[in-house]
Design a protein around this motif. Structure first.
Motif, PDB file in Angstrom:
ATOM      1  N   ASN A 128      -1.294  10.232  21.093  1.00 23.72           N
ATOM      2  CA  ASN A 128      -1.671  10.519  19.711  1.00 23.72           C
ATOM      3  C   ASN A 128      -0.925   9.582  18.784  1.00 23.72           C
ATOM      4  O   ASN A 128       0.302   9.545  18.758  1.00 23.72           O
ATOM      5  N   LEU A 129      -1.687   8.813  18.021  1.00 21.72           N
ATOM      6  CA  LEU A 129      -1.120   7.858  17.083  1.00 21.72           C
ATOM      7  C   LEU A 129      -1.322   8.358  15.657  1.00 21.72           C
ATOM      8  O   LEU A 129      -2.063   9.308  15.419  1.00 21.72           O
ATOM      9  N   GLU A 130      -0.658   7.692  14.704  1.00 23.47           N
ATOM     10  CA  GLU A 130      -0.784   8.069  13.301  1.00 23.47           C
ATOM     11  C   GLU A 130      -2.261   8.026  12.898  1.00 23.47           C
ATOM     12  O   GLU A 130      -2.917   6.986  12.994  1.00 23.47           O
ATOM     13  N   PHE A 131      -2.768   9.148  12.437  1.00 22.05           N
ATOM     14  CA  PHE A 131      -4.203   9.309  12.179  1.00 22.05           C
ATOM     15  C   PHE A 131      -4.639   8.542  10.933  1.00 22.05           C
ATOM     16  O   PHE A 131      -3.938   8.495   9.925  1.00 22.05           O
ATOM     17  N   LEU A 132      -5.840   7.954  11.021  1.00 23.25           N
ATOM     18  CA  LEU A 132      -6.431   7.243   9.892  1.00 23.25           C
ATOM     19  C   LEU A 132      -7.715   7.916   9.429  1.00 23.25           C
ATOM     20  O   LEU A 132      -7.881   8.253   8.268  1.00 23.25           O
ATOM     21  N   SER A 133      -8.652   8.133  10.371  1.00 21.07           N
ATOM     22  CA  SER A 133      -9.957   8.691  10.035  1.00 21.07           C
ATOM     23  C   SER A 133     -10.690   9.010  11.336  1.00 21.07           C
ATOM     24  O   SER A 133     -10.117   8.878  12.417  1.00 21.07           O
ATOM     25  N   TYR A 134     -11.935   9.405  11.222  1.00 22.38           N
ATOM     26  CA  TYR A 134     -12.811   9.563  12.388  1.00 22.38           C
ATOM     27  C   TYR A 134     -13.894   8.501  12.313  1.00 22.38           C
ATOM     28  O   TYR A 134     -14.374   8.164  11.225  1.00 22.38           O
ATOM     29  N   HIS A 135     -14.289   7.980  13.462  1.00 20.16           N
ATOM     30  CA  HIS A 135     -15.358   6.997  13.480  1.00 20.16           C
ATOM     31  C   HIS A 135     -16.663   7.672  13.063  1.00 20.16           C
ATOM     32  O   HIS A 135     -16.991   8.744  13.575  1.00 20.16           O
ATOM     33  N   ASP A 163     -12.236  -1.181  10.204  1.00 22.04           N
ATOM     34  CA  ASP A 163     -12.893  -1.312   8.894  1.00 22.04           C
ATOM     35  C   ASP A 163     -13.062   0.062   8.260  1.00 22.04           C
ATOM     36  O   ASP A 163     -13.053   0.200   7.046  1.00 22.04           O
ATOM     37  N   GLU A 164     -13.243   1.070   9.111  1.00 20.96           N
ATOM     38  CA  GLU A 164     -13.404   2.437   8.624  1.00 20.96           C
ATOM     39  C   GLU A 164     -12.027   2.992   8.256  1.00 20.96           C
ATOM     40  O   GLU A 164     -11.028   2.640   8.867  1.00 20.96           O
ATOM     41  N   GLY A 165     -11.985   3.878   7.298  1.00 22.88           N
ATOM     42  CA  GLY A 165     -10.715   4.482   6.916  1.00 22.88           C
ATOM     43  C   GLY A 165      -9.996   3.638   5.868  1.00 22.88           C
ATOM     44  O   GLY A 165     -10.268   2.451   5.703  1.00 22.88           O
ATOM     45  N   ILE A 166      -9.095   4.286   5.152  1.00 23.18           N
ATOM     46  CA  ILE A 166      -8.357   3.614   4.076  1.00 23.18           C
ATOM     47  C   ILE A 166      -6.891   3.493   4.477  1.00 23.18           C
ATOM     48  O   ILE A 166      -6.208   4.494   4.685  1.00 23.18           O
ATOM     49  N   TYR A 167      -6.439   2.263   4.594  1.00 22.32           N
ATOM     50  CA  TYR A 167      -5.040   1.982   4.890  1.00 22.32           C
ATOM     51  C   TYR A 167      -4.246   2.036   3.583  1.00 22.32           C
ATOM     52  O   TYR A 167      -4.748   1.631   2.533  1.00 22.32           O
ATOM     53  N   ASP A 168      -3.014   2.508   3.660  1.00 24.99           N
ATOM     54  CA  ASP A 168      -2.184   2.480   2.448  1.00 24.99           C
ATOM     55  C   ASP A 168      -1.556   1.091   2.311  1.00 24.99           C
ATOM     56  O   ASP A 168      -1.851   0.176   3.074  1.00 24.99           O
ATOM     57  N   GLU A 169      -0.691   0.939   1.344  1.00 28.72           N
ATOM     58  CA  GLU A 169      -0.088  -0.366   1.055  1.00 28.72           C
ATOM     59  C   GLU A 169       1.007  -0.747   2.049  1.00 28.72           C
ATOM     60  O   GLU A 169       1.417  -1.896   2.116  1.00 28.72           O
ATOM     61  N   ASN A 170       1.517   0.217   2.802  1.00 30.48           N
ATOM     62  CA  ASN A 170       2.632  -0.043   3.715  1.00 30.48           C
ATOM     63  C   ASN A 170       2.185  -0.892   4.898  1.00 30.48           C
ATOM     64  O   ASN A 170       1.293  -0.497   5.649  1.00 30.48           O
ATOM     65  N   LYS A 171       2.801  -2.028   5.068  1.00 30.81           N
ATOM     66  CA  LYS A 171       2.521  -2.916   6.195  1.00 30.81           C
ATOM     67  C   LYS A 171       3.640  -2.761   7.222  1.00 30.81           C
ATOM     68  O   LYS A 171       4.779  -2.448   6.877  1.00 30.81           O
ATOM     69  N   PRO A 172       3.332  -2.968   8.493  1.00 33.42           N
ATOM     70  CA  PRO A 172       4.369  -2.796   9.525  1.00 33.42           C
ATOM     71  C   PRO A 172       5.431  -3.885   9.473  1.00 33.42           C
ATOM     72  O   PRO A 172       5.156  -5.026   9.086  1.00 33.42           O
ATOM     73  N   ASP A 173       6.625  -3.510   9.862  1.00 33.56           N
ATOM     74  CA  ASP A 173       7.718  -4.470  10.025  1.00 33.56           C
ATOM     75  C   ASP A 173       7.464  -5.229  11.322  1.00 33.56           C
ATOM     76  O   ASP A 173       7.449  -4.639  12.407  1.00 33.56           O
ATOM     77  N   LEU A 174       7.253  -6.522  11.240  1.00 37.78           N
ATOM     78  CA  LEU A 174       6.896  -7.313  12.418  1.00 37.78           C
ATOM     79  C   LEU A 174       8.100  -7.752  13.247  1.00 37.78           C
ATOM     80  O   LEU A 174       7.929  -8.225  14.364  1.00 37.78           O
ATOM     81  N   ALA A 175       9.302  -7.606  12.716  1.00 39.06           N
ATOM     82  CA  ALA A 175      10.496  -8.134  13.394  1.00 39.06           C
ATOM     83  C   ALA A 175      10.604  -7.706  14.864  1.00 39.06           C
ATOM     84  O   ALA A 175      10.803  -8.568  15.743  1.00 39.06           O
ATOM     85  N   PRO A 176      10.473  -6.402  15.187  1.00 37.18           N
ATOM     86  CA  PRO A 176      10.619  -6.040  16.605  1.00 37.18           C
ATOM     87  C   PRO A 176       9.504  -6.605  17.485  1.00 37.18           C
ATOM     88  O   PRO A 176       9.728  -6.909  18.658  1.00 37.18           O
TER      89      PRO A 176
END
Length: 199
Positions: A128-135, A163-176
């Motif tokens: 189970n990952l952080e939920f975004l939407s349903y297809h 493409d479906e679902g609304i992402y918020d402004e928070n982008k992942p930290d790519l360092a790791p």
């Protein structure tokens, strides 16, 4: 011979040995896929020395292949593609020990893939990952995933996976992930990332 029988025969005829030096490219791809999965496990769960391997299996070996997952949920795909847009019919198995559902999903998956079946079946633990939407078509749960394109171990671009679902402004930290990418022996590759549901 109909398409389903041909696909099953291709699975049965596949040489599952990964010890040979002259491996066909599809086997190298899967071996590399498994190795990359272990790179991630080592980075994020170094205390967990138990590997839940990705299994490729001939149809008659399916039950043995999924035994390691117990009653947990799993996803079915081939070496390259899933049927995530046929989520309930040919991708998601809520209980790996439910033989009737398992075989029904496997049969439907192989039937739908037909001649496009890429060499074998791959079973993965469903997380189970952080939920975004349903297809909108399949009803599959969509997760807040990102795809990173790497060239020579450096990120080129990071894109929202769905493409479906609304992402918020928070982008992942790519360092790791950049650190992990340094351990992957490939000039160009993509990495899909997401957060588990509980963080």
């Amino acid at each position: 011979m109909e398409r389903f029988e041909k696909a099953v025969q291709r699975i049965i005829n596949t040489d599952w040995s990964i010890s040979k030096q002259d491996l066909p490219s599809h086997t190298l791809l899967v071996t590399e896929f498994i190795n990359r999965g272990n790179v991630f496990r080592d980075a994020y769960c170094p205390e967990n020395k138990i590997r839940k391997p990705i299994y490729s299996a001939a149809l008659e070996k399916v039950l043995d292949a999924v035994e390691v997952f117990g009653q947990g949920p799993i996803i079915l795909k081939d070496y390259v593609k899933s049927r995530k847009h046929d989520w309930n019919e040919a991708c998601y198995i809520p209980d790996a020990s439910n033989t009737k559902k398992l075989l029904k999903v496997v049969k439907k998956f192989v039937e739908l893939q037909g001649d496009e079946l890429n060499e074998g079946l791959v079973f993965k633990e469903f997380v189970n990952l952080e939920f975004l939407s349903y297809h909108p078509q399949s009803g599959a749960p969509l997760s807040k995933e990102f795809r990173i394109f790497f060239l020579e171990g450096k990120p080129l671009i990071t894109m929202e996976y769905w493409d479906e679902g609304i992402y918020d402004e928070n982008k992942p930290d790519l360092a790791p992930f950049i650190e992990i990418a340094k351990k992957i022996n490939s000039h160009f590759f993509t990495m899909d990332i997401a957060k588990v549901e509980n963080g």
